[in-house]
Enzyme design. Sequence first.
Site, short mmCIF file in Angstrom:
data_model
loop_
_atom_site.label_atom_id
_atom_site.label_comp_id
_atom_site.label_asym_id
_atom_site.label_seq_id
_atom_site.Cartn_x
_atom_site.Cartn_y
_atom_site.Cartn_z
N ARG A 105 0.85 -1.21 0.00
CA ARG A 105 0.00 0.00 0.00
C ARG A 105 0.88 1.26 0.00
O ARG A 105 0.57 2.26 -0.65
CB ARG A 105 -0.89 -0.04 1.25
CG ARG A 105 -1.72 1.21 1.50
CD ARG A 105 -2.51 1.05 2.80
NE ARG A 105 -3.34 2.20 3.09
CZ ARG A 105 -4.06 2.34 4.20
NH1 ARG A 105 -4.09 1.39 5.11
NH2 ARG A 105 -4.80 3.42 4.40
N ASN A 158 1.59 2.25 14.74
CA ASN A 158 0.71 1.26 14.11
C ASN A 158 0.84 1.15 12.60
O ASN A 158 0.46 0.13 12.02
CB ASN A 158 -0.75 1.47 14.53
CG ASN A 158 -1.31 2.79 14.10
OD1 ASN A 158 -0.57 3.68 13.68
ND2 ASN A 158 -2.61 2.96 14.20
N GLY A 234 -0.54 10.31 15.74
CA GLY A 234 -0.30 9.64 17.01
C GLY A 234 -1.36 9.97 18.03
O GLY A 234 -2.49 10.28 17.66
N THR A 237 -0.03 13.45 22.33
CA THR A 237 1.23 14.22 22.23
C THR A 237 1.03 15.31 21.18
O THR A 237 1.61 16.39 21.28
CB THR A 237 2.39 13.32 21.71
OG1 THR A 237 2.26 12.03 22.27
CG2 THR A 237 3.74 13.91 22.01
N GLU A 253 -3.02 14.04 12.99
CA GLU A 253 -4.08 13.04 13.09
C GLU A 253 -3.89 12.36 14.43
O GLU A 253 -2.91 11.67 14.66
CB GLU A 253 -3.99 12.03 11.96
CG GLU A 253 -5.16 11.08 11.95
CD GLU A 253 -4.77 9.68 11.54
OE1 GLU A 253 -5.28 8.73 12.16
OE2 GLU A 253 -3.94 9.54 10.62
N CYS A 287 -6.47 4.14 14.58
CA CYS A 287 -7.23 5.32 15.01
C CYS A 287 -8.63 5.27 14.42
O CYS A 287 -9.56 5.82 15.00
CB CYS A 287 -6.50 6.59 14.63
SG CYS A 287 -6.15 6.69 12.90
N ARG A 440 -9.27 4.90 6.61
CA ARG A 440 -8.60 6.05 5.99
C ARG A 440 -8.61 5.93 4.47
O ARG A 440 -8.81 6.90 3.76
CB ARG A 440 -7.17 6.10 6.53
CG ARG A 440 -6.24 7.08 5.87
CD ARG A 440 -5.01 7.25 6.73
NE ARG A 440 -4.45 5.95 7.09
CZ ARG A 440 -3.29 5.47 6.64
NH1 ARG A 440 -2.57 6.17 5.79
NH2 ARG A 440 -2.84 4.29 7.03
O1 G3H Z 1 -4.34 4.57 12.80
C1 G3H Z 1 -4.67 5.44 12.01
C2 G3H Z 1 -4.65 5.20 10.57
O2 G3H Z 1 -4.63 6.42 9.86
C3 G3H Z 1 -5.81 4.35 10.15
O3 G3H Z 1 -5.62 3.91 8.87
O4 G3H Z 1 -7.96 3.22 8.37
O5 G3H Z 1 -6.06 2.50 6.93
O6 G3H Z 1 -6.34 1.56 9.22
P1 G3H Z 1 -6.56 2.73 8.31
#
Ligand code: G3H
Length: 478
Positions: A105, A158, A234, A237, A253, A287, A440
Amino acid sequence: DGEVYKYYSDGEWKKSSSNKSVAIINPTTRKTQYKVQACSQEEVNKVMEIAKAAQKSWAKTPLWKRAELLHKAAAILKEHKAPIAECLVKEIAKPAKDAVTEVVRSGDLVSYCAEEGVRILGEGKFLVSDSFPGNERTKYCLTSKIPLGVVLAIPPFNYPVNLAVSKIAPALIAGNSLVLKPPTQGAVSCLHMVHCFHLAGFPKGLISCVTGKGSEIGDFLTMHPGVNCISFTGGDTGISISKKAGMIPLQMELGGKDACIVLEDADLDLVAANIIKGGFSYSGQRCTAVKVVLVIESVADALVEKVKARVAKLSVGPPEDDSDITPVVSESSANFIEGLVLDAKEKGATFCQPYKREGNLIWPLLLDNVRPDMRIAWEEPFGPVLPVIRISSVEEGIHHCNASNFGLQGCVFTRDINKAILISDAMETGTVQINSAPARGPDHFPFQGIKDSGIGSQGITNSINMMTKVKSTVINLP
Ligand code: G3H
């Protein structure tokens, strides 16, 4: 044992003169897996100086050449997917297949960014003066987008690779230089990804990667006068960074408490499948994970049964086995999750499975009959624990969603598209997904949070625009 991964500065791999290192603990074995350099503030100063100089000539490099290098880096990144994915498995316990997906990706994101960049940066505007009262057509205004300078990128644990390149690629195509501060868990994956950019042949100093302790170089980096833009993903913070940062564009974000509102006419099998994917993929450490289910009472029993049946099928174990549920990133994270679970237990939530934990591994847990006085109704566990709140009206669900400090994404399940749109309009979040879990991607879609979930908007196009500013030249005719 003794090997400490070097940091990247001025096109070279270097040892820190601090002679100190930071240990990366494998979440599964809970033993030190890797070590990285603990860079010093002087080394950060040096990197900033080099980044500033490198940016000047990069900004003059033709756009098509910048794009060409990015395409090359994307291809190399994809060729290196196996070793990078292996690092992700060891450092952040990402399930093996998901780890490969993250790298692929990321390659796609870099290529798309190169293509999008040549298009949007290849265009400017031409304005004439006589549309504004009192003016004749004596002024022509030409605008174009110019880079900001040095972009500081801070991705989270993550998605150490994907959320790094989602900052690096837009910054570079727009003519900026880039300083990367990887998360500790995920630092070696980041270094390996940077190596791919190194192999692609970017000019020296254009990209740097400094590793180290947040306490030593965190504030020093984010408050550094040489930084012209910060893109951070994150936790909270980010809120303190935004308070301390200078007068520079910020893209943040942060967390989320994404609600899943389920109406009585919803396709409950579809909902259950999305709750599993949305709530439990990467053990809930996203997130955009579904973090609270708000279901209309009349269908709650049926939905909970369906979700329970699917939870029972989730495999639990090490990431090497490609288990669905893997150990959470750290012991402190597991302890935090456990705190939320114990609080819910004390206050009377219904446990659909027994609570089970071994080390950092927490078995998937669905908590039914959660009430607003429980911490789990509001806080994000960032783990495989999902609360269900039964609601008597849609308004109650919208109210719960909007009472949150967060406002990242949300989702609504119903067959009635008119209702879905009205609910979407009423939900105070950056995005609402109709009949699917929050996410996302695709990575060119706009991605943004409101309230404590962040500032600015991401997604490839928005990030490129955010990492530029408008420059205009006005021709005054006699
Ligand atoms: O952890 C935050 C990411 O921006 C989420 O991305 O929706 O592709 O898992 P994702």
